[in-house]
Motif scaffolding. Structure first.
Motif, PDB file in Angstrom:
ATOM      1  N   ARG A  48       0.842  -1.189   0.000  1.00  0.00           N
ATOM      2  CA  ARG A  48       0.000   0.000   0.000  1.00  0.00           C
ATOM      3  C   ARG A  48       0.880   1.243   0.000  1.00  0.00           C
ATOM      4  O   ARG A  48       2.094   1.163   0.215  1.00  0.00           O
ATOM      5  CB  ARG A  48      -0.940  -0.005   1.203  1.00  0.00           C
ATOM      6  CG  ARG A  48      -0.274  -0.130   2.546  1.00  0.00           C
ATOM      7  CD  ARG A  48      -1.311  -0.445   3.634  1.00  0.00           C
ATOM      8  NE  ARG A  48      -0.692  -0.603   4.943  1.00  0.00           N
ATOM      9  CZ  ARG A  48      -0.576   0.357   5.839  1.00  0.00           C
ATOM     10  NH1 ARG A  48      -1.012   1.573   5.544  1.00  0.00           N
ATOM     11  NH2 ARG A  48      -0.019   0.136   7.014  1.00  0.00           N
ATOM     12  N   ASP A  49       0.255   2.370  -0.239  1.00  0.00           N
ATOM     13  CA  ASP A  49       1.004   3.619  -0.279  1.00  0.00           C
ATOM     14  C   ASP A  49       1.688   3.860   1.058  1.00  0.00           C
ATOM     15  O   ASP A  49       1.144   3.515   2.125  1.00  0.00           O
ATOM     16  CB  ASP A  49       0.069   4.786  -0.593  1.00  0.00           C
ATOM     17  CG  ASP A  49      -0.466   4.739  -2.012  1.00  0.00           C
ATOM     18  OD1 ASP A  49       0.157   4.049  -2.849  1.00  0.00           O
ATOM     19  OD2 ASP A  49      -1.514   5.363  -2.270  1.00  0.00           O
ATOM     20  N   LEU A  50       2.858   4.459   1.006  1.00  0.00           N
ATOM     21  CA  LEU A  50       3.587   4.753   2.232  1.00  0.00           C
ATOM     22  C   LEU A  50       2.836   5.806   3.041  1.00  0.00           C
ATOM     23  O   LEU A  50       2.324   6.786   2.496  1.00  0.00           O
ATOM     24  CB  LEU A  50       4.988   5.266   1.915  1.00  0.00           C
ATOM     25  CG  LEU A  50       5.955   4.291   1.228  1.00  0.00           C
ATOM     26  CD1 LEU A  50       7.291   4.983   0.974  1.00  0.00           C
ATOM     27  CD2 LEU A  50       6.152   3.030   2.051  1.00  0.00           C
ATOM     28  N   LEU A  51       2.786   5.591   4.342  1.00  0.00           N
ATOM     29  CA  LEU A  51       2.243   6.599   5.235  1.00  0.00           C
ATOM     30  C   LEU A  51       3.098   7.861   5.136  1.00  0.00           C
ATOM     31  O   LEU A  51       4.288   7.788   4.811  1.00  0.00           O
ATOM     32  CB  LEU A  51       2.246   6.072   6.671  1.00  0.00           C
ATOM     33  CG  LEU A  51       1.344   4.865   6.944  1.00  0.00           C
ATOM     34  CD1 LEU A  51       1.682   4.248   8.298  1.00  0.00           C
ATOM     35  CD2 LEU A  51      -0.116   5.274   6.899  1.00  0.00           C
ATOM     36  N   PRO A  52       2.533   9.036   5.410  1.00  0.00           N
ATOM     37  CA  PRO A  52       3.304  10.282   5.242  1.00  0.00           C
ATOM     38  C   PRO A  52       4.642  10.281   5.953  1.00  0.00           C
ATOM     39  O   PRO A  52       5.652  10.739   5.391  1.00  0.00           O
ATOM     40  CB  PRO A  52       2.353  11.342   5.806  1.00  0.00           C
ATOM     41  CG  PRO A  52       0.982  10.778   5.573  1.00  0.00           C
ATOM     42  CD  PRO A  52       1.113   9.298   5.756  1.00  0.00           C
ATOM     43  N   VAL A  53       4.708   9.773   7.187  1.00  0.00           N
ATOM     44  CA  VAL A  53       5.970   9.816   7.928  1.00  0.00           C
ATOM     45  C   VAL A  53       7.003   8.862   7.320  1.00  0.00           C
ATOM     46  O   VAL A  53       8.209   9.147   7.366  1.00  0.00           O
ATOM     47  CB  VAL A  53       5.732   9.507   9.422  1.00  0.00           C
ATOM     48  CG1 VAL A  53       5.388   8.029   9.649  1.00  0.00           C
ATOM     49  CG2 VAL A  53       6.930   9.912  10.264  1.00  0.00           C
ATOM     50  N   ILE A  54       6.552   7.753   6.717  1.00  0.00           N
ATOM     51  CA  ILE A  54       7.470   6.825   6.047  1.00  0.00           C
ATOM     52  C   ILE A  54       7.905   7.408   4.706  1.00  0.00           C
ATOM     53  O   ILE A  54       9.072   7.294   4.305  1.00  0.00           O
ATOM     54  CB  ILE A  54       6.820   5.444   5.862  1.00  0.00           C
ATOM     55  CG1 ILE A  54       6.350   4.867   7.212  1.00  0.00           C
ATOM     56  CG2 ILE A  54       7.803   4.479   5.209  1.00  0.00           C
ATOM     57  CD1 ILE A  54       7.453   4.640   8.217  1.00  0.00           C
ATOM     58  N   ALA A  55       6.976   8.046   4.003  1.00  0.00           N
ATOM     59  CA  ALA A  55       7.326   8.711   2.741  1.00  0.00           C
ATOM     60  C   ALA A  55       8.351   9.823   2.993  1.00  0.00           C
ATOM     61  O   ALA A  55       9.267  10.045   2.182  1.00  0.00           O
ATOM     62  CB  ALA A  55       6.068   9.276   2.096  1.00  0.00           C
ATOM     63  N   GLU A  56       8.224  10.494   4.118  1.00  0.00           N
ATOM     64  CA  GLU A  56       9.186  11.537   4.487  1.00  0.00           C
ATOM     65  C   GLU A  56      10.573  10.933   4.726  1.00  0.00           C
ATOM     66  O   GLU A  56      11.588  11.509   4.321  1.00  0.00           O
ATOM     67  CB  GLU A  56       8.699  12.244   5.747  1.00  0.00           C
ATOM     68  CG  GLU A  56       9.592  13.371   6.221  1.00  0.00           C
ATOM     69  CD  GLU A  56       9.116  13.964   7.530  1.00  0.00           C
ATOM     70  OE1 GLU A  56       9.965  14.148   8.429  1.00  0.00           O
ATOM     71  OE2 GLU A  56       7.906  14.229   7.660  1.00  0.00           O
ATOM     72  N   LYS A 149      12.966   9.281  15.218  1.00  0.00           N
ATOM     73  CA  LYS A 149      12.149   9.877  16.273  1.00  0.00           C
ATOM     74  C   LYS A 149      10.777  10.251  15.749  1.00  0.00           C
ATOM     75  O   LYS A 149       9.749  10.018  16.417  1.00  0.00           O
ATOM     76  CB  LYS A 149      12.857  11.113  16.850  1.00  0.00           C
ATOM     77  CG  LYS A 149      12.104  11.764  18.004  1.00  0.00           C
ATOM     78  CD  LYS A 149      12.886  12.929  18.588  1.00  0.00           C
ATOM     79  CE  LYS A 149      12.133  13.547  19.772  1.00  0.00           C
ATOM     80  NZ  LYS A 149      12.902  14.658  20.391  1.00  0.00           N
ATOM     81  N   ARG A 150      10.698  10.799  14.560  1.00  0.00           N
ATOM     82  CA  ARG A 150       9.410  11.172  13.961  1.00  0.00           C
ATOM     83  C   ARG A 150       8.550   9.927  13.717  1.00  0.00           C
ATOM     84  O   ARG A 150       7.346   9.941  13.963  1.00  0.00           O
ATOM     85  CB  ARG A 150       9.638  11.932  12.652  1.00  0.00           C
ATOM     86  CG  ARG A 150      10.308  13.287  12.847  1.00  0.00           C
ATOM     87  CD  ARG A 150      10.588  13.968  11.519  1.00  0.00           C
ATOM     88  NE  ARG A 150       9.354  14.350  10.844  1.00  0.00           N
ATOM     89  CZ  ARG A 150       8.681  15.463  11.092  1.00  0.00           C
ATOM     90  NH1 ARG A 150       9.131  16.313  12.004  1.00  0.00           N
ATOM     91  NH2 ARG A 150       7.577  15.741  10.431  1.00  0.00           N
ATOM     92  N   ILE A 151       9.188   8.855  13.246  1.00  0.00           N
ATOM     93  CA  ILE A 151       8.448   7.608  13.009  1.00  0.00           C
ATOM     94  C   ILE A 151       7.915   7.041  14.314  1.00  0.00           C
ATOM     95  O   ILE A 151       6.740   6.656  14.423  1.00  0.00           O
ATOM     96  CB  ILE A 151       9.353   6.579  12.298  1.00  0.00           C
ATOM     97  CG1 ILE A 151       9.612   7.006  10.852  1.00  0.00           C
ATOM     98  CG2 ILE A 151       8.725   5.178  12.321  1.00  0.00           C
ATOM     99  CD1 ILE A 151      10.621   6.134  10.127  1.00  0.00           C
ATOM    100  N   LEU A 152       8.770   6.990  15.330  1.00  0.00           N
ATOM    101  CA  LEU A 152       8.359   6.403  16.606  1.00  0.00           C
ATOM    102  C   LEU A 152       7.296   7.257  17.293  1.00  0.00           C
ATOM    103  O   LEU A 152       6.389   6.721  17.936  1.00  0.00           O
ATOM    104  CB  LEU A 152       9.583   6.212  17.505  1.00  0.00           C
ATOM    105  CG  LEU A 152      10.623   5.215  16.972  1.00  0.00           C
ATOM    106  CD1 LEU A 152      11.839   5.176  17.887  1.00  0.00           C
ATOM    107  CD2 LEU A 152      10.026   3.822  16.824  1.00  0.00           C
ATOM    108  N   ASN A 153       7.377   8.574  17.156  1.00  0.00           N
ATOM    109  CA  ASN A 153       6.337   9.439  17.713  1.00  0.00           C
ATOM    110  C   ASN A 153       4.999   9.200  17.025  1.00  0.00           C
ATOM    111  O   ASN A 153       3.949   9.195  17.669  1.00  0.00           O
ATOM    112  CB  ASN A 153       6.733  10.911  17.583  1.00  0.00           C
ATOM    113  CG  ASN A 153       7.789  11.324  18.587  1.00  0.00           C
ATOM    114  OD1 ASN A 153       8.009  10.644  19.585  1.00  0.00           O
ATOM    115  ND2 ASN A 153       8.452  12.442  18.329  1.00  0.00           N
TER     116      ASN A 153
END
Length: 426
Positions: A48-56, A149-153
């Motif tokens: 599926r499409d990457l979530l915004p934080v993963i795409a970042e 950190k952004r991913i884990l948050n």
């Protein structure tokens, strides 16, 4: 023998522990491979499409030349024998595949599993790449750690939502209130604050379950009127006692000695602890994850220090238990908190409690404030999504007699109950 409640076996005169220290990841590589195969199959079938934080994170890797080099090299540097499981199935193929796997677990909370409590899903995905030279460099990189950190948050938001309760069910094998889980935690209903008659035992989220509290009276405080008795700050197993610690030491070598200046991130108070004593203990995946003051005193200072999430000691090489065996190493580098307490006992004076995050378990929430007086045994804060390790610092003037409850500190030690005596000031 027992290690955090799980029996050990013996093969060829060597003890084989069925779980890595703290029961966070299985020590048997076949178990981890099977778990990874299931994750890879689910991810490859349901892309599926990457979530915004993963795409970042993907954009960061591809636009930062240093990160792009690291995340390409780390997978190519994994030895060929680790790139496939015994059945020939490929493991994590490249950084694109890594990101897809991250994408999958962002909407999952860990299930219970007697064959291996995979409490560190991202750690499992990075298991071999962490041992490469490129991985070693990447996971020390500040910009890379900011992205993690952004991913884990973002993941923490899901783990605090009602949707994360899906795993708090009575499935006999996978549910946290199923037969296998209750066999591993036989006294859960009487030990912890919960409502067994309600759905999910009354817990509102995975995070709410993992930060659960003991029922009143479950962990009595040792010698509440005696300020010479120091109590266990966490439900934890002793890892190491070090005396006459140095301001700076080569913490990255195999012995992983303590380096106070790096552990305390240059705090002005560090001078008070050079030549003193450090006690370190680690938490179990199935245990209690809040911190309590080991002494009575006044909070002088309390703050968090951003650090690494997936760095392990290079001396561990390709040991699949490397992240857990890097218990000493991560105290200098990982995300952690520093809580300085001026003890009511003048023989102790200023001491410090330092909880240390490891991999996913890096949310250190401090619940006390500067100037607050705490009694021995009162809460200081908590880890979210489980637990990791912690240290107690004492100055060189403090002479201690430790009580390890009949065991030797090390990776195979067992939990000492919260608020039990761990040392006496001489």
């Amino acid at each position: 023998m027992e290690t955090n409640g799980f029996a050990e076996t013996t093969q060829n005169n060597h003890i084989v522990t069925p779980f890595r220290v703290g029961s966070w990841l299985p020590s048997d590589q076949k178990i981890l491979q099977n778990w990874m195969n299931n994750l890879i199959e689910e991810t490859d079938i349901k892309r599926r499409d990457l979530l915004p934080v993963i795409a970042e994170f993907k954009a960061f890797i591809e636009n930062d030349p240093e990160a792009f080099m690291y995340f390409n090299l780390m997978f190519s540097q994994v030895p060929k024998k680790y790139r496939k499981d015994p059945s020939g199935h490929k493991q994590v193929r490249d950084y694109h595949h890594m990101l897809q796997l991250f994408n999958t677990i962002m909407t999952h909370a860990p299930e219970f599993n007697t064959s291996g409590v995979v409490g560190f899903p991202i750690n499992a995905i990075l298991d071999w790449s962490m041992g490469t030279e490129a991985g070693y460099a990447a996971f020390l990189n500040e910009k890379v750690n900011n992205q993690f950190k952004r991913i884990l948050n973002e993941w923490a938001i899901f783990l605090k939502s009602a949707d994360s309760c899906a795993v708090l069910n009575k499935d006999p094998k996978r549910g946290w209130f199923g037969k296998d889980a209750m066999d591993a935690m036989p006294n859960f209903d009487t030990e912890f604050v919960c409502q067994p008659e309600l759905e999910h035992h009354g817990y509102t989220s995975w995070d709410n379950f993992f930060t659960r509290e003991f029922r009143p009276g479950q962990r009595p405080l040792a010698s509440p009127a005696d300020d010479n008795v120091i109590t266990n700050a966490c439900e934890s197993a002793p890892y190491r006692i070090a005396e006459n610690v140095k301001a700076r030491d080569k913490f990255w070598i195999k012995a992983q000695p303590y380096s106070v200046e790096h552990m305390m991130a240059g705090d002005p108070f560090l001078e008070k602890f050079i030549g003193g004593t450090i006690y370190q203990a680690f938490l179990s995946a199935l245990s209690y994850h809040r911190w309590h003051s080991p002494v009575s005193g006044t909070i002088v200072k309390a703050y968090t220090v951003d650090g690494t999430y997936y760095a392990e000691a290079i001396s561990e090489g390709y040991d699949d238990a490397g992240p857990n065996d890097s218990q000493g190493y991560i105290t200098e580098l990982a995300t952690r908190a520093l809580i300085f307490i001026e003890s009511d006992n003048p023989k102790i004076g200023l001491m410090c409690f330092m909880p240390v995050g490891m991999a996913e378990v890096s949310s250190c929430e401090i619940t006390v404030y500067e100037g607050q007086h705490v009694k021995k045994g009162e809460q200081l804060g908590m880890f979210h999504f489980g637990g990791s390790t912690h240290c107690l610092f004492f100055g060189p003037q403090v002479k201690l007699a430790f009580d390890m409850h009949g065991q030797k500190p090390g990776l195979n030690s067992s939990n000492i109950p919260l608020k039990s005596k761990i040392a006496t000031v001489l």
